[in-house]
Every structure is written in structure tokens, then in C-alpha cells.
Design a protein around this motif. Structure first.
Motif, PDB file in Angstrom:
ATOM      1  N   ASP A  14     -32.318  30.113   1.895  1.00  0.00           N
ATOM      2  CA  ASP A  14     -32.452  28.949   1.013  1.00  0.00           C
ATOM      3  C   ASP A  14     -33.911  28.545   0.804  1.00  0.00           C
ATOM      4  O   ASP A  14     -34.255  27.359   0.804  1.00  0.00           O
ATOM      5  CB  ASP A  14     -31.645  27.771   1.581  1.00  0.00           C
ATOM      6  CG  ASP A  14     -31.180  26.818   0.486  1.00  0.00           C
ATOM      7  OD1 ASP A  14     -31.294  27.188  -0.697  1.00  0.00           O
ATOM      8  OD2 ASP A  14     -30.707  25.723   0.822  1.00  0.00           O
ATOM      9  N   GLY A  15     -34.772  29.547   0.659  1.00  0.00           N
ATOM     10  CA  GLY A  15     -36.172  29.286   0.372  1.00  0.00           C
ATOM     11  C   GLY A  15     -37.032  28.945   1.568  1.00  0.00           C
ATOM     12  O   GLY A  15     -38.192  28.555   1.407  1.00  0.00           O
ATOM     13  N   ARG A  57     -24.274  28.488  -3.166  1.00  0.00           N
ATOM     14  CA  ARG A  57     -24.717  27.259  -3.845  1.00  0.00           C
ATOM     15  C   ARG A  57     -25.661  27.578  -5.005  1.00  0.00           C
ATOM     16  O   ARG A  57     -25.622  26.939  -6.059  1.00  0.00           O
ATOM     17  CB  ARG A  57     -25.419  26.332  -2.845  1.00  0.00           C
ATOM     18  CG  ARG A  57     -24.502  25.701  -1.803  1.00  0.00           C
ATOM     19  CD  ARG A  57     -25.215  24.590  -1.046  1.00  0.00           C
ATOM     20  NE  ARG A  57     -26.415  25.062  -0.352  1.00  0.00           N
ATOM     21  CZ  ARG A  57     -26.423  25.540   0.888  1.00  0.00           C
ATOM     22  NH1 ARG A  57     -25.279  25.620   1.572  1.00  0.00           N
ATOM     23  NH2 ARG A  57     -27.547  25.926   1.463  1.00  0.00           N
ATOM     24  N   ALA A  58     -26.525  28.563  -4.800  1.00  0.00           N
ATOM     25  CA  ALA A  58     -27.518  28.893  -5.826  1.00  0.00           C
ATOM     26  C   ALA A  58     -26.914  29.640  -7.004  1.00  0.00           C
ATOM     27  O   ALA A  58     -27.513  29.681  -8.090  1.00  0.00           O
ATOM     28  CB  ALA A  58     -28.636  29.733  -5.206  1.00  0.00           C
ATOM     29  N   PHE A  59     -25.738  30.229  -6.804  1.00  0.00           N
ATOM     30  CA  PHE A  59     -25.162  31.070  -7.846  1.00  0.00           C
ATOM     31  C   PHE A  59     -24.867  30.308  -9.134  1.00  0.00           C
ATOM     32  O   PHE A  59     -25.064  30.837 -10.235  1.00  0.00           O
ATOM     33  CB  PHE A  59     -23.879  31.744  -7.336  1.00  0.00           C
ATOM     34  CG  PHE A  59     -23.143  32.506  -8.393  1.00  0.00           C
ATOM     35  CD1 PHE A  59     -23.707  33.614  -8.990  1.00  0.00           C
ATOM     36  CD2 PHE A  59     -21.880  32.095  -8.809  1.00  0.00           C
ATOM     37  CE1 PHE A  59     -23.035  34.318  -9.982  1.00  0.00           C
ATOM     38  CE2 PHE A  59     -21.208  32.790  -9.799  1.00  0.00           C
ATOM     39  CZ  PHE A  59     -21.779  33.915 -10.382  1.00  0.00           C
ATOM     40  N   LYS A  60     -24.424  29.075  -9.028  1.00  0.00           N
ATOM     41  CA  LYS A  60     -24.040  28.324 -10.231  1.00  0.00           C
ATOM     42  C   LYS A  60     -25.213  28.218 -11.202  1.00  0.00           C
ATOM     43  O   LYS A  60     -25.068  28.492 -12.400  1.00  0.00           O
ATOM     44  CB  LYS A  60     -23.539  26.931  -9.853  1.00  0.00           C
ATOM     45  CG  LYS A  60     -23.042  26.131 -11.045  1.00  0.00           C
ATOM     46  CD  LYS A  60     -22.453  24.793 -10.612  1.00  0.00           C
ATOM     47  CE  LYS A  60     -21.941  24.017 -11.819  1.00  0.00           C
ATOM     48  NZ  LYS A  60     -21.346  22.711 -11.428  1.00  0.00           N
ATOM     49  N   SER A  61     -26.391  27.861 -10.700  1.00  0.00           N
ATOM     50  CA  SER A  61     -27.542  27.689 -11.595  1.00  0.00           C
ATOM     51  C   SER A  61     -28.157  29.029 -11.981  1.00  0.00           C
ATOM     52  O   SER A  61     -28.540  29.234 -13.142  1.00  0.00           O
ATOM     53  CB  SER A  61     -28.594  26.782 -10.953  1.00  0.00           C
ATOM     54  OG  SER A  61     -29.034  27.330  -9.724  1.00  0.00           O
ATOM     55  N   ALA A 197     -43.112  35.042  -6.926  1.00  0.00           N
ATOM     56  CA  ALA A 197     -42.826  35.178  -8.352  1.00  0.00           C
ATOM     57  C   ALA A 197     -42.057  33.981  -8.912  1.00  0.00           C
ATOM     58  O   ALA A 197     -41.849  33.897 -10.120  1.00  0.00           O
ATOM     59  CB  ALA A 197     -42.051  36.462  -8.612  1.00  0.00           C
ATOM     60  N   GLY A 198     -41.606  33.078  -8.033  1.00  0.00           N
ATOM     61  CA  GLY A 198     -40.906  31.885  -8.500  1.00  0.00           C
ATOM     62  C   GLY A 198     -39.400  31.941  -8.402  1.00  0.00           C
ATOM     63  O   GLY A 198     -38.704  31.165  -9.076  1.00  0.00           O
ATOM     64  N   MET A 199     -38.873  32.824  -7.553  1.00  0.00           N
ATOM     65  CA  MET A 199     -37.427  32.893  -7.376  1.00  0.00           C
ATOM     66  C   MET A 199     -36.916  31.585  -6.787  1.00  0.00           C
ATOM     67  O   MET A 199     -37.414  31.131  -5.757  1.00  0.00           O
ATOM     68  CB  MET A 199     -37.067  34.059  -6.452  1.00  0.00           C
ATOM     69  CG  MET A 199     -35.588  34.407  -6.435  1.00  0.00           C
ATOM     70  SD  MET A 199     -35.005  35.083  -7.987  1.00  0.00           S
ATOM     71  CE  MET A 199     -35.785  36.691  -8.007  1.00  0.00           C
ATOM     72  N   PRO A 200     -35.901  30.954  -7.387  1.00  0.00           N
ATOM     73  CA  PRO A 200     -35.385  29.689  -6.859  1.00  0.00           C
ATOM     74  C   PRO A 200     -34.787  29.859  -5.460  1.00  0.00           C
ATOM     75  O   PRO A 200     -34.286  30.934  -5.111  1.00  0.00           O
ATOM     76  CB  PRO A 200     -34.299  29.314  -7.875  1.00  0.00           C
ATOM     77  CG  PRO A 200     -34.660  30.039  -9.116  1.00  0.00           C
ATOM     78  CD  PRO A 200     -35.280  31.328  -8.668  1.00  0.00           C
ATOM     79  N   ASN A 205     -31.820  35.925  -0.172  1.00  0.00           N
ATOM     80  CA  ASN A 205     -31.843  35.555   1.238  1.00  0.00           C
ATOM     81  C   ASN A 205     -31.937  36.827   2.076  1.00  0.00           C
ATOM     82  O   ASN A 205     -31.421  37.877   1.676  1.00  0.00           O
ATOM     83  CB  ASN A 205     -30.575  34.786   1.610  1.00  0.00           C
ATOM     84  CG  ASN A 205     -30.371  33.560   0.736  1.00  0.00           C
ATOM     85  OD1 ASN A 205     -30.869  32.487   1.016  1.00  0.00           O
ATOM     86  ND2 ASN A 205     -29.626  33.731  -0.360  1.00  0.00           N
ATOM     87  N   LEU A 206     -32.585  36.731   3.222  1.00  0.00           N
ATOM     88  CA  LEU A 206     -32.834  37.895   4.075  1.00  0.00           C
ATOM     89  C   LEU A 206     -32.400  37.583   5.500  1.00  0.00           C
ATOM     90  O   LEU A 206     -32.780  36.551   6.050  1.00  0.00           O
ATOM     91  CB  LEU A 206     -34.323  38.242   4.046  1.00  0.00           C
ATOM     92  CG  LEU A 206     -34.830  39.307   5.018  1.00  0.00           C
ATOM     93  CD1 LEU A 206     -34.271  40.678   4.658  1.00  0.00           C
ATOM     94  CD2 LEU A 206     -36.365  39.340   5.021  1.00  0.00           C
ATOM     95  N   VAL A 207     -31.591  38.486   6.072  1.00  0.00           N
ATOM     96  CA  VAL A 207     -31.188  38.346   7.474  1.00  0.00           C
ATOM     97  C   VAL A 207     -31.414  39.677   8.182  1.00  0.00           C
ATOM     98  O   VAL A 207     -30.886  40.710   7.773  1.00  0.00           O
ATOM     99  CB  VAL A 207     -29.708  37.932   7.609  1.00  0.00           C
ATOM    100  CG1 VAL A 207     -29.353  37.728   9.088  1.00  0.00           C
ATOM    101  CG2 VAL A 207     -29.412  36.669   6.815  1.00  0.00           C
ATOM    102  N   THR A 208     -32.223  39.644   9.238  1.00  0.00           N
ATOM    103  CA  THR A 208     -32.443  40.820  10.077  1.00  0.00           C
ATOM    104  C   THR A 208     -31.735  40.606  11.416  1.00  0.00           C
ATOM    105  O   THR A 208     -31.463  39.480  11.817  1.00  0.00           O
ATOM    106  CB  THR A 208     -33.939  41.037  10.338  1.00  0.00           C
ATOM    107  OG1 THR A 208     -34.484  39.860  10.977  1.00  0.00           O
ATOM    108  CG2 THR A 208     -34.684  41.283   9.047  1.00  0.00           C
ATOM    109  N   GLY A 209     -31.465  41.725  12.119  1.00  0.00           N
ATOM    110  CA  GLY A 209     -30.895  41.579  13.449  1.00  0.00           C
ATOM    111  C   GLY A 209     -29.691  42.466  13.708  1.00  0.00           C
ATOM    112  O   GLY A 209     -29.715  43.669  13.415  1.00  0.00           O
ATOM    113  N   ASP A 210     -28.637  41.882  14.230  1.00  0.00           N
ATOM    114  CA  ASP A 210     -27.438  42.599  14.668  1.00  0.00           C
ATOM    115  C   ASP A 210     -26.692  43.143  13.454  1.00  0.00           C
ATOM    116  O   ASP A 210     -25.996  42.416  12.748  1.00  0.00           O
ATOM    117  CB  ASP A 210     -26.552  41.636  15.459  1.00  0.00           C
ATOM    118  CG  ASP A 210     -25.354  42.323  16.105  1.00  0.00           C
ATOM    119  OD1 ASP A 210     -24.894  43.356  15.588  1.00  0.00           O
ATOM    120  OD2 ASP A 210     -24.857  41.798  17.124  1.00  0.00           O
TER     121      ASP A 210
END
Length: 483
Positions: A14-15, A57-61, A197-200, A205-210
């Protein structure tokens, strides 16, 4: 100043970049020198759930934004990536091992996917269907699928990300990205580029790990509507099974076992140089590289002699050294697999034309580029994907027989052949049971063309306008009118 910090923030939701928790962290190593590069966060189910919620949540906009506005952000990301290609290439080489010139080339190619899909973002056309009923009007309306779970591999840690995220974002989807555990640093840099670049917030989103925990949450969370994955066929089958309960859309680019056929009328110099480039690019760690080489008996001796001379000039070493041609394999497991294939071939009677030894120190991940002659169909190297620097050569005499051998595999990603005969080029292209055919060409992966396999090499396409279609649903609107 070090190119990579000792601790690197690697979870972006989420930014916001989350701080690394020392109790839940992973160390990333340089496979060339086996030394730590940095420490990153080891996320899992909780982080993935938060990332998916943010993307939902971001998908709608984002999904309702005009394609032109999305295009501007992707185009800006493309420009930023090109401008920083050398630094990004160094990071890629340090975490993955490939020679720097290859790494910089990959980064530039990755930027090319962003450019292509920046252009495609405004081109998701619908249809007006002629109705057979006077009182109906029918519209086919393309709409983005929704939240996408993107799972990318270690062998091309930059280009595989943009090849997936480019079309998904252009179509209006939001994304949760899980890069390979071995190579998260390129993914982190690409996400930073999107941010710059201005991505809202929430769109990427990025998740590293398991890997198992992250993947399982993607599979079980109802907000993830599409999973795009590049990796092994075994994992692809697992994703298909586990996603069945929710009938998620899947794009799967899986394993390959590419044949190269050298016909008697081939341009041998071209065939030698391109076969070598295909097999030993990224140290043989590519899903579309030459795994089996079939050479017509009338040119076999000449081909092998020319090939040997070129292979023996290749230098194995640290990818940051300017004259390196082959870097290390990615890890000890990869090296063990390649050695197992070599040992099996030798035990069953194969002859070493050149190479065959473990390069550098025995406890490293380096291996010499190797050419084998006298290989037979019962050898593992002719039945399984090797993912390493061994080229097995088999001699043939009949066109139809060699096509049958080439097709005798559960894989169907890429196949190549060399001929100067136009009729043969068409005839053999039609006969080979693969999703990608290279005729006098071994580099088919370009942004403007579809890329994907058949049989157990996957489903769906990446690249071209076909790649964006994977992330669009086609909605029918049927209008009843007064006639």
C-alpha cells in the motif's frame, strides 16, 4: 559506498516499505563468491494477506482509470529503468550470477516490456456484435480481471517481472508480486521504479519470504482472481490443483526441453554460433535453451568440430569480470542436478567432446561448458530438463524420424531448427509440437510476440497483445430495445 545496503527493505504494501524484522529475515548470497549481499524481510501469510487487501482496495480506482493515464506511468517506468540499466544490471549479476553484459541486456529487455504495454494500455478494444434478433444489440466489453498474484523465477529476475506486470497493469489489474527467494533484489529495484514513476499506493505490492506461505495465501484468498507463474512444471501442477476450488485464472510458463535440429542444408556457421548462444546463455539456466541437439549425419563431424572450437574459448567466472562468458549456477542443488545428468550420460556411454570438469574450486557453483557426443535416448539428459551448461549431440539421417524424436516429450515450450530450404521451414514448423518455433533463430522472446508453451509446458501467453488478453475478462452486454 556499497552498491547494496547491509539491510534491504523488501516488503512493500500500500505504498509503504516495511522495516526488516531481524527475527524474520533472510540472507541473500552472491552465487559467484558465496558471500552475503544483504538481509531482507522474510514475510509470510500475514504480509501477503495485507498486500492482497491493499491491491483489492486499489483495484476500483486503478481499474477504472483511463488506459492513457495508466500508459503514462508505465512509460515513465520504462524511461527510468533504461536510464538506470547499468546499476540494475550490476545488482542482477550479484544476486543471480550471470555475466554483466547479459544482465544489462536483460534489464533493457525488461524495460522493453514496459514500453510495449505502455503502448497497449489504450488498446483493449471491445466489440459491437451484429445481432440475429431485431430487438437486441450486443456489446462485448473488456474489463480487468482484478487482483493478480505474480510469482516470478530466479533465472530472469528482471524481465520475468515486467513481462507479467506490464500487461497486468496496462489492463487495469493490481498486483501482489512474489519474486524468487534467491533473487529478490531486482524485484525491489523494479518496485522502486514504479513508485518513482507515480504508481498509486496499493497497485503494486511486493512480498518476499516464505514461498509456500505466500503462495498458499494467494491461492486461498478470494480477492486474488488470477495467478501468473513462471517456474517448474511440478509447481505449475500444484497451482492448478490448489486454485481449482476458486476456479482462478492461471497463466503458467513452465518447464521446457527444447530440441535444436541441424539439417544438412543449414548454414553451419550460423547454426554453431546460435546453438552455442542458446545453450550457454545464462549458463544453460533458461527454459527455452537448447537441451537436445540433433545433427544430420552428413554435417555432424563439421558441426561438432566448429562447435568444440568455440566452446573451448568460453570463460567461466564471476559475472562482474568484463570477459566472463558463463557465471555460476544459482546454488548447490542446481549444480548437483547438472552433475547427476552428466554422470548418468557418462555411465551410459556418452563421450565428452570438451569440458566435463568442475570449473574453479570444487565447492563453488561453477561448471565448465560441456559438449557430449554419442548420447542415447535412455540418458536422463535426453529426457529431462538439465538447466545447466551441457549440450548433448545426437546424429540423425531422416527428417520425419528426427521430428518424432523432437516431439517425444511431455514438454512443448520451444523448438529450433536450421535450414536454408523454405519448404522445409514451413513443413517442419507445422510438424513440431511446441508453442514457440525458431527457424534459424534462437531468441524468440520479444515484447511484441506471444510467448508460451503447450502440453506440460504451460497455458496462456505472455508478450504481444495476447499477453494483455490474459488479464482481461470479456463481458457481454445484451441490450433489449424497442424495434
Amino acid at each position: 559506498m556499497s552498491l547494496i545496503d547491509k539491510v534491504t527493505q523488501s516488503i512493500y504494501i500500500d505504498g509503504e516499505w516495511l522495516k526488516v524484522d531481524e527475527a524474520h529475515s533472510d540472507i541473500i548470497y552472491n552465487p559467484a563468491i558465496l558471500e552475503p549481499l544483504t538481509t531482507i524481510s522474510a514475510g509470510g501469510e500475514a504480509e501477503t494477506k495485507k498486500a492482497i487487501s491493499a491491491a483489492h482496495r486499489a483495484f476500483k480506482s486503478w481499474g477504472s482509470m483511463s488506459g492513457r493515464k495508466r500508459s503514462r506511468i508505465l512509460y515513465k517506468a520504462h524511461e527510468l529503468m533504461l536510464a538506470d540499466a547499468e546499476r540494475l544490471g550490476e545488482i542482477l549479476t550479484m544476486e543471480q550470477g550471470k555475466p554483466l553484459k547479459e544482465a544489462i541486456g536483460e534489464v533493457k529487455g525488461a524495460a522493453g516490456f514496459l514500453l510495449w504495454y505502455a503502448e497497449e494500455a489504450s488498446r483493449s478494444y471491445g466489440e459491437w456484435l451484429p445481432s440475429s434478433v431485431r430487438s437486441k444489440r450486443m456489446i462485448v466489453m473488456p474489463q480487468p480481471v482484478g487482483v493478480v498474484g505474480a510469482i516470478t523465477p530466479w533465472n530472469f529476475p528482471s524481465s520475468m517481472i515486467t513481462r507479467k506486470l506490464g500487461p497486468a497493469l496496462a489492463a487495469g489489474c493490481t498486483v501482489v508480486l512474489k519474486p524468487a527467494p534467491e533473487t529478490p533484489l531486482s524485484a525491489i529495484e523494479i518496485v522502486k521504479i514504479f513508485e518513482q514513476a507515480g504508481m498509486p499506493p496499493g497497485v503494486v505490492n511486493l512480498v518476499t519470504g516464505d514461498a509456500e506461505a505466500i503462495g498458499q495465501e494467494m491461492l486461498s484468498n478470494k480477492h486474488v482472481r488470477h495467478i501468473t507463474f513462471t517456474g517448474s512444471t511440478a509447481v505449475g501442477k500444484y497451482l492448478m490443483r490448489e486454485s481449482a476450488d476458486q476456479v482462478k485464472k492461471l497463466s503458467l510458463e513452465l518447464g521446457g526441453h527444447a530440441p535444436i535440429i541441424i539439417f544438412e542444408d543449414a548454414d553451419l556457421d550460423k547454426a554453431v554460433s546460435l546453438s552455442l548462444a542458446s545453450k550457454f546463455r545464462n549458463n544453460g539456466q533458461t527454459c527455452i535453451c537448447a537441451n537436445r541437439v540433433y545433427v544430420h549425419e552428413s554435417v555432424a563431424e563439421t558441426f561438432q568440430t566448429k562447435l568444440q572450437k568455440q566452446v573451448e574459448t568460453l570463460k567461466v567466472g564471476n559475472g562482474l569480470e568484463e570477459d566472463t562468458d558463463l557465471g555460476p549456477l544459482i546454488n548447490a542443488q542446481a549444480k548437483d542436478k547438472v552433475q547427476t545428468h552428466l554422470d548418468d550420460a557418462m555411465q551410459k556411454g556418452a563421450d565428452i567432446v570438451c569440458g566435463g570438469d568442475t570449473a574453479e574450486q570444487p565447492d563453488s557453483y561453477f561448471m565448465s561448458p560441456t559438449v557430449l557426443a554419442g548420447v542415447t535416448d535412455d540418458m536422463r539428459i535426453m529426457r529431462e530438463e538439465t538447466f545447466g551448461p551441457i549440450m548433448p549431440i545426437q546424429i540423425f539421417s531422416d527428417e520425419q524420424a528426427v521430428i518424432e524424436k523432437a516431439n517425444d516429450t511431455d514438454y512443448g515450450l520451444a523448438a529450433y531448427f536450421f535450414t536454408e530450404n523454405t519448404s522445409r521451414a514451413i513443413r517442419v514448423s507445422e510438424a513440431l509440437d511446441y508453442g514457440i518455433i525458431g527457424v534459424n533463430d534462437v531468441f524468440p522472446a520479444v515484447p511484441e510476440a506471444p510467448f508460451g508453451g503447450v502440453k506440460q509446458s504451460g497455458t496462456g501467453k505472455e508478450g504481444g497483445h495476447h499477453g494483455m488478453d490474459e488479464f482481461l475478462e470479456k463481458k457481454l452486454v445484451s441490450l433489449g430495445i424497442e424495434s
